[in-house]
Design an enzyme around this catalytic site. Structure first.
Site, PDB file in Angstrom:
ATOM      1  N   LYS A 200       0.837  -1.204   0.000  1.00 18.42           N
ATOM      2  CA  LYS A 200       0.000   0.000   0.000  1.00 18.42           C
ATOM      3  C   LYS A 200       0.873   1.256   0.000  1.00 18.42           C
ATOM      4  CE  LYS A 200      -3.473   2.347   2.764  1.00 18.42           C
ATOM      5  NZ  LYS A 200      -4.379   2.323   3.906  1.00 18.42           N
ATOM      6  N   GLY A 262      -4.841  -1.832   5.106  1.00 17.27           N
ATOM      7  CA  GLY A 262      -4.061  -2.973   4.629  1.00 17.27           C
ATOM      8  C   GLY A 262      -4.738  -4.307   4.908  1.00 17.27           C
ATOM      9  N   ARG A 263      -5.241  -4.468   6.132  1.00 12.44           N
ATOM     10  CA  ARG A 263      -5.836  -5.763   6.509  1.00 12.44           C
ATOM     11  C   ARG A 263      -7.245  -5.940   5.952  1.00 12.44           C
ATOM     12  NH1 ARG A 263      -4.635  -2.420  10.559  1.00 12.44           N
ATOM     13  NH2 ARG A 263      -6.249  -1.553  11.907  1.00 12.44           N
ATOM     14  N   GLU A 348      -4.713  -6.727  14.779  1.00 11.20           N
ATOM     15  CA  GLU A 348      -4.172  -5.410  14.412  1.00 11.20           C
ATOM     16  C   GLU A 348      -5.277  -4.353  14.521  1.00 11.20           C
ATOM     17  OE1 GLU A 348      -0.607  -4.714  11.518  1.00 11.20           O
ATOM     18  OE2 GLU A 348      -2.398  -4.291  10.344  1.00 11.20           O
ATOM     19  N   LYS A 503       9.591  -1.034  14.234  1.00 13.42           N
ATOM     20  CA  LYS A 503      10.196  -0.660  12.941  1.00 13.42           C
ATOM     21  C   LYS A 503      11.306   0.363  13.158  1.00 13.42           C
ATOM     22  CE  LYS A 503       5.941  -0.875  10.172  1.00 13.42           C
ATOM     23  NZ  LYS A 503       5.025  -0.080   9.354  1.00 13.42           N
TER      24      LYS A 503
HETATM   25  O1  F6P Z   1       3.212  -2.899   9.714  1.00 12.55           O
HETATM   26  C1  F6P Z   1       1.841  -3.084   9.618  1.00 12.55           C
HETATM   27  C2  F6P Z   1       1.340  -2.788   8.249  1.00 12.55           C
HETATM   28  O2  F6P Z   1       1.240  -1.425   8.067  1.00 12.55           O
HETATM   29  C3  F6P Z   1       0.017  -3.467   7.984  1.00 12.55           C
HETATM   30  O3  F6P Z   1      -1.051  -2.773   8.477  1.00 12.55           O
HETATM   31  C4  F6P Z   1       0.051  -3.610   6.515  1.00 12.55           C
HETATM   32  O4  F6P Z   1      -0.896  -4.525   6.065  1.00 12.55           O
HETATM   33  C5  F6P Z   1       1.474  -4.055   6.308  1.00 12.55           C
HETATM   34  O5  F6P Z   1       2.209  -3.317   7.253  1.00 12.55           O
HETATM   35  C6  F6P Z   1       2.035  -3.863   4.936  1.00 12.55           C
HETATM   36  O6  F6P Z   1       2.006  -2.530   4.540  1.00 12.55           O
HETATM   37  P1  F6P Z   1       2.196  -2.105   3.037  1.00 12.55           P
HETATM   38  O7  F6P Z   1       1.081  -2.717   2.247  1.00 12.55           O
HETATM   39  O8  F6P Z   1       2.154  -0.614   3.019  1.00 12.55           O
HETATM   40  O9  F6P Z   1       3.512  -2.635   2.569  1.00 12.55           O
END
Ligand code: F6P
Length: 539
Positions: A200, A262-263, A348, A503
């Site tokens: 995303k 994302g989820r 989450e 992170k």
């Molecule tokens: O670290 C958590 C998160 O932000 C999730 O909510 C998300 O699904 C995942 O990381 C991956 O994020 P991205 O699609 O931006 O790479």
């Protein structure tokens, strides 16, 4: 709240009321405490609830205005308050003629435009008309993503395996451990491989690292330059700038939007690998399944509203029985990754300890969600559910028909699988009394060991067969269940600040590991561990 207090009082009155008594007092309980939503038959009779419990829970839902927040979500209001975002995964499966405005713009046409673009691309891969840099058709699809950009498509690919194009190979790489990518590509012909970079934000370190390594592998294998990337890399993202920076042609980018969490994203462009696997028509059937449950959640009265009911049952056990976890136990091999997917969706979303105004809550929020396919669990951890000291509400998910295409000899095994499915919820609910054990002639000293107290709550979800639509229905059911719980607990279910600290710290620690520089601010435990690592690593 008075509604919460009323439930507390009711809980005391229920005390140790046993499911045996509840069933004995109401001959119709097994048919009365059921719901039908689309293809899903839901039995909630084996829960520690009475009509009064359910009425009190619905009063709590009314007092916390679950319906108001639900309507605001469907309208596209910015209910993700800490990120100031709309929460509109429901728009991803809305019919073409729906109108859903975000900041004054109807988002539905863009959703369908991307679905159309995904469909055309999927058909090109499936038909072999999209060729790689050397002119060979694509035979292997590797999705690189993590969290919501991995778990959904990886899970759904397994669930719908019997609908997939069996002449194509699909792999899902998420872990920044190089072993993941290594194992995924070691036996693949690069000339026939497509990488789908799913992120995303397009800034997630694990994904960008793996994508960079995949590009190096591809170009090395093909002995080609950057020009080969266009035929072997596509991106799924909201961030065109970063996609371009990575070197993927934005014409090969499939877009989604910041109002898709994302989820909650695998029915967006993030589902491209799945669409290639099952084809656009099956993907559409899945979206229709989601939409069916969206409409149910939006319009069904509280007494018949399945996500509302499931959400409230979780609030009941967390709030009044101190249940810490929730098991999801599918009786289908194809659902092997289903619970792992739900872990992100639920934990989450609702793993929060401050309310929407930032005040610390003093009630239980999201449970630990866990589980694996049921029959395997029976020979591993069911002992603890049956005879341990913990209360673990569980969902049992099963299907009347085996998946299409199973060898005839294996079809017969389905009844044995499902006999276990029904037997387990029966045993959990009703147990076995000491007298029943004695009647079997068991020696007195073994009676306590062979007694099953029972009274363990379960929901049974039964569908005719595991189709793309049924998968969509199931996921939407859980999405909205999680929503209901977040609304009652007054937390923001749509942010995930809890993943940030790790992170940031990892970024600080990495140079300490590689170069041995910095790290003065490390605590004594971490500093010693890092030093030991460097020694073992030969640095
Ligand atoms: O670290 C958590 C998160 O932000 C999730 O909510 C998300 O699904 C995942 O990381 C991956 O994020 P991205 O699609 O931006 O790479």
């Amino acid at each position: 709240m008075p509604e919460w207090a009323a439930l507390g009082k009711h809980r005391e009155q229920l005390a140790d009321t046993h499911l045996r008594e509840l069933f004995a007092a109401d001959a119709d309980r097994g048919s009365r405490f059921t719901l039908q939503v689309g293809d899903l038959h839901l039995d909630y009779s084996k829960h520690l609830v009475t009509d009064e419990t359910l009425a009190l829970l619905r009063e709590l839902a009314a007092a916390t205005d679950v319906a108001g927040l639900r309507d605001a979500m469907f309208r596209g209001e910015k209910i993700n308050i800490t990120e100031k975002r709309a929460v509109l995964h429901t728009a991803l499966r809305a019919p073409r003629d729906a109108v859903i405005d975000v900041d004054g713009e109807n988002v539905v046409p863009a959703v369908h435009a991307v679905l159309g673009k995904m469909g055309a691309f999927s058909e090109r891969i499936r038909s072999g008309s999209w060729t790689g840099h050397t002119g060979k058709p694509i035979k292997n699809v590797v999705n690189i993503g993590i969290g919501g950009s991995d778990l959904g498509p990886a899970m759904a690919y397994e669930v719908l395996r019997s609908y997939t194009a069996r002449d194509l190979t699909f792999r899902f790489v998420s872990n920044v451990d190089g072993a993941d990518l290594h194992e995924a590509v070691r036996d693949l012909d690069a000339a026939e491989t497509l990488f789908i970079i799913a992120s995303k934000t397009f800034t997630t370190i694990e994904t960008i690292t793996n994508a960079t390594s995949a590009r190096t592998w591809l170009l090395d294998e093909l002995k080609a330059g950057q020009e080969a990337v266009a035929k072997h890399f596509v991106a799924l993202s909201t961030n065109a700038e970063k996609v371009d920076e990575f070197g993927i042609d934005t014409a090969n980018m499939f877009e989604f939007w910041d109002w898709v969490g994302g989820r909650y994203s695998y029915d967006s462009a993030i589902g491209l690998s799945l669409m290639i696997a099952i084809g656009p028509d099956r993907f559409r059937e899945m979206l229709d399944g989601f939409h069916l449950v969206d409409e149910h959640f939006r319009t069904a009265p509280p007494e018949e509203n399945a996500p509302l009911l499931l959400g409230l049952l979780g609030v009941w056990y967390g709030g009044f029985f101190d249940a810490q976890s929730h098991a999801v136990l599918p009786y289908s091999h194809y659902l092997s990754k289903f619970t792992a997917y739900l872990q992100q969706l639920d934990m989450e979303s609702n793993g929060k300890s401050v309310d929407r105004d930032g005040n610390r809550v003093d009630w239980q929020t999201g449970p630990v969600v866990w589980g694996t396919p049921g029959t395997n669990g029976q020979h591993a951890y069911y002992q603890l559910i049956h005879q341990g000291t913990k209360i673990i509400p569980a969902d049992f998910i099963g299907f009347a028909q085996p998946v299409p295409g199973l060898q005839p000899g294996l079809v017969a095994q389905h009844d044995l699988l499902m006999a276990n499915f029904f037997a387990q919820t029966q045993a959990l609910a009703f147990g076995k009394t000491p007298d029943e054990v004695r009647e079997e002639g068991v020696a007195e000293e073994l009676v306590p060991h062979k007694t099953f107290v029972g009274n363990h709550p379960t929901t049974t979800i039964l569908a005719k067969e595991l189709t793309p639509s049924v998968l969509g229905q199931l996921i939407a059911l859980y999405e909205h269940k999680v929503f209901v719980q977040g609304a009652v607990w007054n937390i923001d279910s749509f942010d995930q600040w809890g993943v940030e600290l790790g992170k940031v710290l990892a970024k600080r620690i990495e140079p300490v590991l590689t170069e041995g520089t910095g790290g003065e601010e490390l605590d004594s435990s971490t500093a010693a561990l890092v030093a030991a690592y460097r020694t073992l690593r030969g640095r």
